[in-house]
Write a protein that holds these residues in place. Structure first.
Motif, PDB file in Angstrom:
ATOM      1  N   ASP A 168      -6.947   7.107  -2.706  1.00 35.87           N
ATOM      2  CA  ASP A 168      -7.684   7.776  -3.791  1.00 35.87           C
ATOM      3  C   ASP A 168      -8.069   9.205  -3.418  1.00 35.87           C
ATOM      4  N   ASP A 173       0.820  -1.214   0.000  1.00 39.55           N
ATOM      5  CA  ASP A 173       0.000   0.000   0.000  1.00 39.55           C
ATOM      6  C   ASP A 173       0.854   1.265   0.000  1.00 39.55           C
ATOM      7  N   ARG A 208      -5.292   1.781  13.102  1.00 41.78           N
ATOM      8  CA  ARG A 208      -5.864   1.049  11.975  1.00 41.78           C
ATOM      9  C   ARG A 208      -4.889   0.764  10.835  1.00 41.78           C
ATOM     10  N   GLY A 211     -14.273  -2.556   8.617  1.00 41.48           N
ATOM     11  CA  GLY A 211     -13.903  -3.973   8.585  1.00 41.48           C
ATOM     12  C   GLY A 211     -12.846  -4.315   9.608  1.00 41.48           C
ATOM     13  N   LYS A 255      -9.916  -5.280   8.906  1.00 46.25           N
ATOM     14  CA  LYS A 255      -8.717  -4.586   8.440  1.00 46.25           C
ATOM     15  C   LYS A 255      -9.132  -3.333   7.667  1.00 46.25           C
ATOM     16  N   ALA A 256      -8.555  -2.206   8.017  1.00 48.10           N
ATOM     17  CA  ALA A 256      -8.902  -0.956   7.337  1.00 48.10           C
ATOM     18  C   ALA A 256      -8.518  -1.034   5.862  1.00 48.10           C
ATOM     19  N   GLU A 257      -9.364  -0.477   5.003  1.00 49.00           N
ATOM     20  CA  GLU A 257      -9.092  -0.452   3.567  1.00 49.00           C
ATOM     21  C   GLU A 257      -8.206   0.742   3.224  1.00 49.00           C
ATOM     22  N   ALA A 258      -7.114   0.493   2.542  1.00 51.88           N
ATOM     23  CA  ALA A 258      -6.191   1.572   2.178  1.00 51.88           C
ATOM     24  C   ALA A 258      -6.674   2.361   0.965  1.00 51.88           C
ATOM     25  N   GLY A 259      -7.399   1.675   0.064  1.00 51.64           N
ATOM     26  CA  GLY A 259      -7.773   2.277  -1.215  1.00 51.64           C
ATOM     27  C   GLY A 259      -8.422   3.648  -1.129  1.00 51.64           C
ATOM     28  N   PRO A 260      -9.507   3.807  -0.344  1.00 56.14           N
ATOM     29  CA  PRO A 260     -10.159   5.115  -0.280  1.00 56.14           C
ATOM     30  C   PRO A 260      -9.248   6.220   0.245  1.00 56.14           C
ATOM     31  N   TRP A 261      -8.381   5.891   1.185  1.00 54.19           N
ATOM     32  CA  TRP A 261      -7.455   6.884   1.724  1.00 54.19           C
ATOM     33  C   TRP A 261      -6.486   7.345   0.642  1.00 54.19           C
ATOM     34  N   SER A 309     -14.303   2.765   5.273  1.00 56.07           N
ATOM     35  CA  SER A 309     -13.068   1.992   5.086  1.00 56.07           C
ATOM     36  C   SER A 309     -12.514   1.473   6.408  1.00 56.07           C
TER      37      SER A 309
END
Length: 315
Positions: free
Chosen positions: A197, A156, A229, A187, A189-195, A184
């Protein structure tokens, strides 16, 4: 340095710098004085001249010096200087865009990568500036900067770095962005994608509203969210990015407070004609000590005098 490396660059990315154009500028006089100083190893004169001319004027001096002496100015300085003052004065001779490219290359050189140095440059430069840096990096090192960064990072953090290198300016809706970032975190595990983007594609005013809204939405500070997170280099990268969104001068002041020589050189040279006055104010607020005084406690002799000349004055 070939003039083409900075011909499209306006030399002043900002107006709050400490180093300004020298009003009574005579490059021929400067070149003659520098030649005499080189011959006699008069470091005081070299420091006085090179720290009291802006970068565009230094380029003219270098060109005039070569015409008068048939010698390269940087090579001549290397013969009579040594140590940190040599490194600093040679840095002042490099045009701004090549200097940033050089700093990125140095952050990736050797064993290990200086993630903080990479993030400092990527987070504090605009998309337009980074486009210029990418082009010059290819000219200087015959390598693609994106590929180099990809080879030095992973996961990431790699995605974040590459997104910053190619940052855009996409319009967003504050509430929608808040909701995406909040979701994000739901869950295991926190989602990296939105951060990645959102934080690399919106302007700072929009993002400050989003980040404040996220704290209200979650009831947690950003520092707590990032700490709990996310992990590793990605957490470090996000933390630096958030600090630069909120207050880039404060982040740079925090970096300067380490008083590590490469960090001090990099920031003071890079920002001397742009916003070093803002960084000085932030440094005083952060540490309770002026940058001018702090430099005097950590450095000495000609190296100190050169740093003080760039810093310019007490706060």
């Amino acid at each position: 340095m070939d003039l083409k490396y900075y011909s499209s660059y306006d030399m002043l990315w900002g107006t709050l710098g400490t180093v300004r154009p020298f009003s009574n500028f005579h490059p021929d006089r400067d070149a003659v004085a520098i030649q005499a100083a080189v011959d006699s190893k008069d470091t005081v004169t070299l420091v006085r001249i090179l720290t009291n001319r802006n970068n565009a004027q230094r380029q003219v001096i270098a060109q005039t010096f070569e015409e008068l002496t048939h010698k390269d100015l940087a090579s001549s300085l290397k013969k009579c200087l040594s140590g940190d003052v040599e490194t600093l004065l040679l840095s002042l001779l490099v045009p701004p865009v090549p200097y940033e490219a050089q700093r990125l290359q140095q952050a990736m050189a050797g064993l290990g990568t200086d993630e903080e140095a990479l993030m400092e440059i990527l987070c504090t430069r605009s998309g337009k500036q980074l486009e210029e840096i990418k082009a010059v990096y290819k000219e200087l090192y015959k390598k693609d900067l994106a590929k180099e960064l990809k080879g030095e990072t992973s996961g990431d953090f790699e995605k974040l770095v590459l997104a910053l290198l190619n940052k855009g300016n996409v319009a967003g809706v504050v509430q929608k962005d808040i909701e995406l970032l909040s979701a994000s975190l739901n869950g295991k595990k926190a989602e990296a994608g939105p951060w990645i983007d959102i934080l690399t594609s919106r302007d700072s005013d929009h993002l400050n509203n989003v980040l404040m809204g996220l704290e209200m939405e979650t009831g947690q500070t950003l520092e707590h969210i990032l700490e709990k997170r996310f992990t590793g280099d990605f957490r470090l990268g996000l933390s630096i990015l958030v600090q630069c969104i909120e207050n880039p001068a404060a982040f740079l002041a925090k970096r300067l407070s380490t008083m590590k020589t490469p960090v001090v050189h990099g920031i003071m040279v890079s920002h001397s004609e742009e916003d070093l006055l803002c960084i000085r104010v932030a440094f005083l607020k952060l540490t309770g000590t002026s940058l001018y005084s702090a430099l005097q406690k950590h450095f000495k002799q000609d190296h100190l005098q050169a740093l003080l000349a760039i810093c310019r004055s007490e706060d």
